[in-house]
Design an enzyme around this catalytic site. Structure first.
Site, mmCIF file in Angstrom:
data_model
loop_
_atom_site.group_PDB
_atom_site.id
_atom_site.type_symbol
_atom_site.label_atom_id
_atom_site.label_comp_id
_atom_site.label_asym_id
_atom_site.label_seq_id
_atom_site.Cartn_x
_atom_site.Cartn_y
_atom_site.Cartn_z
ATOM 1 N N PRO A 1 0.796 -1.237 0.000
ATOM 2 C CA PRO A 1 0.000 0.000 0.000
ATOM 3 C C PRO A 1 0.823 1.280 0.000
ATOM 4 C CG PRO A 1 -0.840 -1.567 1.592
ATOM 5 C CD PRO A 1 0.467 -2.103 1.126
ATOM 6 N N GLY A 2 2.095 1.213 0.411
ATOM 7 C CA GLY A 2 2.943 2.405 0.381
ATOM 8 C C GLY A 2 2.546 3.419 1.434
ATOM 9 N N ARG A 3 2.504 4.695 1.023
ATOM 10 C CA ARG A 3 2.251 5.789 1.957
ATOM 11 C C ARG A 3 0.867 5.734 2.580
ATOM 12 N NH1 ARG A 3 2.934 10.634 -1.970
ATOM 13 N NH2 ARG A 3 4.150 9.058 -3.045
ATOM 14 N N ARG B 1 9.326 17.428 -0.420
ATOM 15 C CA ARG B 1 8.430 17.097 -1.516
ATOM 16 C C ARG B 1 7.840 18.307 -2.242
ATOM 17 N NH1 ARG B 1 4.112 14.654 -0.859
ATOM 18 N NH2 ARG B 1 4.153 13.434 -2.786
ATOM 19 N N TYR C 1 8.819 17.864 -5.964
ATOM 20 C CA TYR C 1 7.733 17.409 -6.827
ATOM 21 C C TYR C 1 6.670 18.472 -7.097
ATOM 22 C CZ TYR C 1 9.188 12.702 -5.179
ATOM 23 O OH TYR C 1 9.875 11.570 -4.854
ATOM 24 N N CYS D 1 17.872 29.038 2.963
ATOM 25 C CA CYS D 1 18.322 30.049 2.001
ATOM 26 C C CYS D 1 18.027 29.603 0.578
ATOM 27 C CB CYS D 1 19.811 30.332 2.192
ATOM 28 S SG CYS D 1 20.174 31.149 3.747
ATOM 29 N N GLU D 2 16.757 29.376 0.278
ATOM 30 C CA GLU D 2 16.286 28.996 -1.045
ATOM 31 C C GLU D 2 14.918 29.627 -1.272
ATOM 32 O OE1 GLU D 2 17.740 27.043 -3.336
ATOM 33 O OE2 GLU D 2 19.448 26.316 -2.159
#
Length: 450
Positions: free
Chosen positions: A304-306, A347, A351, A378-379
């Protein structure tokens, strides 16, 4: 006025108290912040256990109706700690690991080797050896080269149990980076070809090595999948490959792994895949395919993953700088800076993933404004939540929660800008405890040998 409404994307233990503050499994967020600090990952133990149990029961019931067995594997890559590995195993799940580090955690948790799997497209010799020593139930081989490497590490007296990972060409998932069954990517062996596809070559190569025991075929088409039709197409392709192998060699493999990666709700109004529905749909599909092919059903496994850990977690932050910014179209966006950011949830930057946030430490009667939750790094791409409505009076010191961060938050966290990674806190029955302690600057400096 902003109103917190329990339900997806929050865990089932989340509620708004009478004073406006949010509680998780009976523990107030103010108490959590005071005792454990922020940022912090908070896991609702009862919710996580219920999701694990729900998936197991749904698939066992649906597959029993067609006369097939099934195992459910928890995805260690989503989030793995000793306690979480124990929780899911106690609820009847097996554990899938993708590296030696994940395997080490699962073994530390006391999970029996036969209930573990080892994935990975580039396993080291040490990882393969450790898996064999631990007696893992299956090693998922990912390439022709790896088949020989695993065989060379095993022996005819104790053959390595392997599954061959194949790519079916089915594209599924929330982002190109997490769609794992198309041809132009690093995982698996393609089934495309006339009789002698890379996947068939891999299966034949395993059968040719007496140091290997071919358990079956493994397929995984992606992650954060909300349309079940892809699973049905992929399952038919894998069962067809199984039948072709039997026709060619007389070997009908005993097991097929259909992967998973079932989608969850990240935003209010989104609907996650329902375990009962997906289990019944897949069971019906594989039964029809097996009938068409004239082959008996194998034992199945799913991942099932996440879907198990993702909704069970949230990240708790403290608000710092609040800054209104006038946009080119004349609107104003309020930038709300928190004490974490892309180092604890990469994420959104990686993504473009979407999340939902709310002020959770107090009641909020003010009208809402368009806001963007950003981190302290700092982005300019250090964004936690791209767009969300927050109360106009959001201010420094407020507690802010981001929903559905149980998966891939802590497991993908970094020390960018030398920011220590947050603690993981479990909540259950009105109490909290630390599962993974907060890193400190001393931890960072201990690695620097000067």
């Amino acid at each position: 006025m902003t109103t917190f409404i329990p339900g997806e994307p929050w865990s089932t233990g989340v509620a708004r108290a009478a004073n406006g503050s949010v509680t998780i499994a009976g523990v107030g967020v103010r108490a959590l912040a005071t005792e454990h600090g922020t940022p912090a990952y908070v896991l609702d133990e009862a919710d996580l256990r219920a999701r694990a149990r729900g998936y197991r029961r749904a698939f066992e019931t649906a597959f029993a109706e067609i006369g097939a067995g099934v195992d459910v594997y928890y995805a260690g890559k989503a989030f793995l700690s000793v306690a979480v590995a124990r929780w899911v195993h106690e609820e009847g799940l097996r554990v899938d690991t993708a590296t030696g580090g994940e395997l080490a955690v699962a073994l530390r948790a006391g999970i029996p080797g036969e209930h573990l799997g080892l994935h990975g497209n580039n396993k080291s010799n040490a990882e393969i050896a450790r898996a064999l020593d631990a007696g893992v139930g299956r090693i998922i081989v990912d390439s022709l080269v790896e088949i020989d490497r695993v065989a060379n590490a095993a022996s005819t007296e104790r053959p390595a149990p392997v599954m061959v990972r194949v790519t079916t060409g089915v594209h599924a998932g929330g982002h190109e980076y997490i769609s794992t069954a198309h041809e132009d990517q690093k995982f698996g062996l393609s089934i495309a070809g006339d009789g002698d596809s890379p996947a068939m070559q891999g299966l034949l190569a395993v059968l040719a090595r007496p140091e290997l025991r071919l358990l079956g075929i493994h397929s995984h088409i992606g992650s954060q999948i909300l349309d079940p039709s892809g699973f049905e197409v992929a399952a038919h392709a894998v069962l067809t490959l199984r039948a072709q192998l039997a026709e060619r060699t007389g070997v009908l493999v005993d097991e097929v792994d259909l992967g998973g990666g079932y989608g969850i709700a990240y935003l209010p109004g989104e609907v996650a895949l329902d375990p009962d529905r997906i289990a019944k749909d897949i069971a019906s599909s594989v039964q029809a395919s097996a009938t068409d092919l004239g082959t008996p059903l194998p034992r199945f496994s799913i991942e099932p993953g996440r879907a198990i850990v993702g909704p069970a977690g949230l990240t708790l932050y403290t608000v710092g700088t609040v800054k209104p910014v006038r946009l080119e179209d004349g609107r104003t966006r309020t930038y709300v800076s928190v004490d974490g950011g892309m180092s604890d949830n990469i994420r959104p930057a990686l993504y473009g993933a979407q999340y939902h946030a709310e002020v959770v430490g107090r009641s909020a009667a003010a009208q809402t404004v368009l806001a963007r939750v950003v981190g302290k790094h700092c982005e300019s791409g250090d964004i936690v939540v791209h767009d969300v409505q927050l109360p106009a009076d959001v201010r420094a010191g407020d507690l802010l929660a981001v929903a559905a961060t149980g998966a891939y938050g802590r497991s993908m966290a970094s020390n960018y800008n030398h920011v220590p990674r947050p603690a993981v806190i479990a909540v259950a029955d009105g109490t909290s405890r630390v599962l993974v302690r907060r890193e400190t600057e001393d931890d960072l400096l201990a690695l620097d040998l000067g």
